[in-house]
Every structure is written in C-alpha cells, then in structure tokens.
Enzyme design. Sequence first.
Site, PDB file in Angstrom:
ATOM      1  N   HIS A   1      23.730   1.210  12.359  1.00  0.00           N
ATOM      2  CA  HIS A   1      25.078   1.527  12.823  1.00  0.00           C
ATOM      3  C   HIS A   1      25.330   0.804  14.139  1.00  0.00           C
ATOM      4  O   HIS A   1      24.401   0.555  14.902  1.00  0.00           O
ATOM      5  CB  HIS A   1      25.218   3.042  13.046  1.00  0.00           C
ATOM      6  CG  HIS A   1      25.079   3.836  11.802  1.00  0.00           C
ATOM      7  ND1 HIS A   1      26.137   4.119  10.978  1.00  0.00           N
ATOM      8  CD2 HIS A   1      23.994   4.417  11.233  1.00  0.00           C
ATOM      9  CE1 HIS A   1      25.720   4.835   9.957  1.00  0.00           C
ATOM     10  NE2 HIS A   1      24.410   5.029  10.094  1.00  0.00           N
TER      11      HIS A   1
ATOM     12  N   ALA B   1      -0.731  -3.270  13.581  1.00  0.00           N
ATOM     13  CA  ALA B   1      -0.365  -1.896  13.233  1.00  0.00           C
ATOM     14  C   ALA B   1       0.488  -1.280  14.330  1.00  0.00           C
ATOM     15  O   ALA B   1       0.258  -1.490  15.517  1.00  0.00           O
ATOM     16  CB  ALA B   1      -1.623  -1.071  13.015  1.00  0.00           C
TER      17      ALA B   1
ATOM     18  N   ASN C   1       0.827  -1.195   0.000  1.00  0.00           N
ATOM     19  CA  ASN C   1       0.000   0.000   0.000  1.00  0.00           C
ATOM     20  C   ASN C   1       0.869   1.255   0.000  1.00  0.00           C
ATOM     21  O   ASN C   1       2.097   1.179  -0.030  1.00  0.00           O
ATOM     22  CB  ASN C   1      -0.967  -0.029   1.189  1.00  0.00           C
ATOM     23  CG  ASN C   1      -2.290   0.636   0.869  1.00  0.00           C
ATOM     24  OD1 ASN C   1      -2.347   1.671   0.207  1.00  0.00           O
ATOM     25  ND2 ASN C   1      -3.366   0.042   1.353  1.00  0.00           N
TER      26      ASN C   1
ATOM     27  N   ARG D   1       0.620 -14.841  20.467  1.00  0.00           N
ATOM     28  CA  ARG D   1      -0.143 -16.072  20.264  1.00  0.00           C
ATOM     29  C   ARG D   1       0.439 -16.805  19.047  1.00  0.00           C
ATOM     30  O   ARG D   1       0.801 -16.170  18.065  1.00  0.00           O
ATOM     31  CB  ARG D   1      -1.604 -15.694  20.024  1.00  0.00           C
ATOM     32  CG  ARG D   1      -2.501 -16.841  19.649  1.00  0.00           C
ATOM     33  CD  ARG D   1      -3.916 -16.388  19.429  1.00  0.00           C
ATOM     34  NE  ARG D   1      -3.994 -15.672  18.172  1.00  0.00           N
ATOM     35  CZ  ARG D   1      -4.971 -14.870  17.841  1.00  0.00           C
ATOM     36  NH1 ARG D   1      -5.965 -14.647  18.650  1.00  0.00           N
ATOM     37  NH2 ARG D   1      -4.995 -14.271  16.679  1.00  0.00           N
TER      38      ARG D   1
END
Length: 180
Positions: free
Chosen positions: A111, A155, A81, A178
Amino acid sequence: MPSDLLLRIHGPEFRAMSERVLRATELTSRLNVLPFDDEAGKAELFEQILGRALPPRTTIYPPFYTDHGLNLDLADRVFVNQNCTFLDYAGIRLAERVMVAPRVTFITVGHPVDTDDRRVWLTGGPIDVEENVWIGAGTTVLPGVTIGRDSVIAAGSVVADDVPPRSLVTGGKATVRRSW
C-alpha cells in the site's frame, strides 16, 4: 509477468483479485493437509493453484501458501522448502536451480505510505529471482526486487533493493556485503 502495479481498491480488477485469493486459499488449505507421500494429490492441487503443472524436476514441500498462484512462474530444478509464502499478484519468477529455504516470504503487493491513498490503492511490482540463487530461511523479499544470478541471501534478511549478480546479502534490510 505483470509490470509495476497500481490497482484501485473496490474496482472490478480488485474484486477479481479478491475472488482469486479466496480460491487460492481454498486450494492451498487442501494441499497443506495432504499426506506428505500423496504425490498425485499434490500434483493435482499444484496444477490448479498455478494454472499449469509443476516442471518435472521442481520440488515444493508443503505447507505452501499463495494469494494468487497464477502469477508464480517456477522454472525447472527449483526447490522450495516448507512454510514459504508467495504473494504473487504482481508476478514472481524463480529461474532454474533457485533454492528457497523454509519460511521465506515473497511479497509483490503493498500500500502507499500516504494515509489518504493507503485505503484507495494497492501498489507493487514483480519479483525476479535469477538462476542459481540460494535464499536463506526466514528471508522476506519485497515488491519490485530482482535478485541477480548466483547470489546468496542470508537467513533472516529483508530484501528491499535489487541484488547484483554473484553477491552475498545479509541483514534486517539486506545490503550488499560482497560481490565476486
């Protein structure tokens, strides 16, 4: 895909990488201003960015960002997306049927923590996302991570460790909640 990375800054490999970053940035800046329905223009630029054509059933919605492009391996039926970033110098592979929500960031290079080494070396490792994974909006996937088949990344997660197959992971630093 390249293996774990240890790259000396200011060496010839770093200079070559820097030149590619400039080229990839130029190409993605052109891609990201094309009209959405300019399929031919997008296909041509993706081929230049990736070094090969997108698989026929793979979809990427711009804006799209990459610092290298040539080490981004997208399988068939991948969906990416808008507003995703692929810092792919050390290699990123998305297997078949991977779905990537908006604003996901994949980072393969970093780094060292040690202050004396930080300005001398780049470190990192490839990211491997196995088949049928769904990565939620705003997720960050860090160097060297493998995300197992059929997993879901919630998210806003930060994925710093490998994810077992068929797992749901959530959180600021993603943890397995889970498995099934």
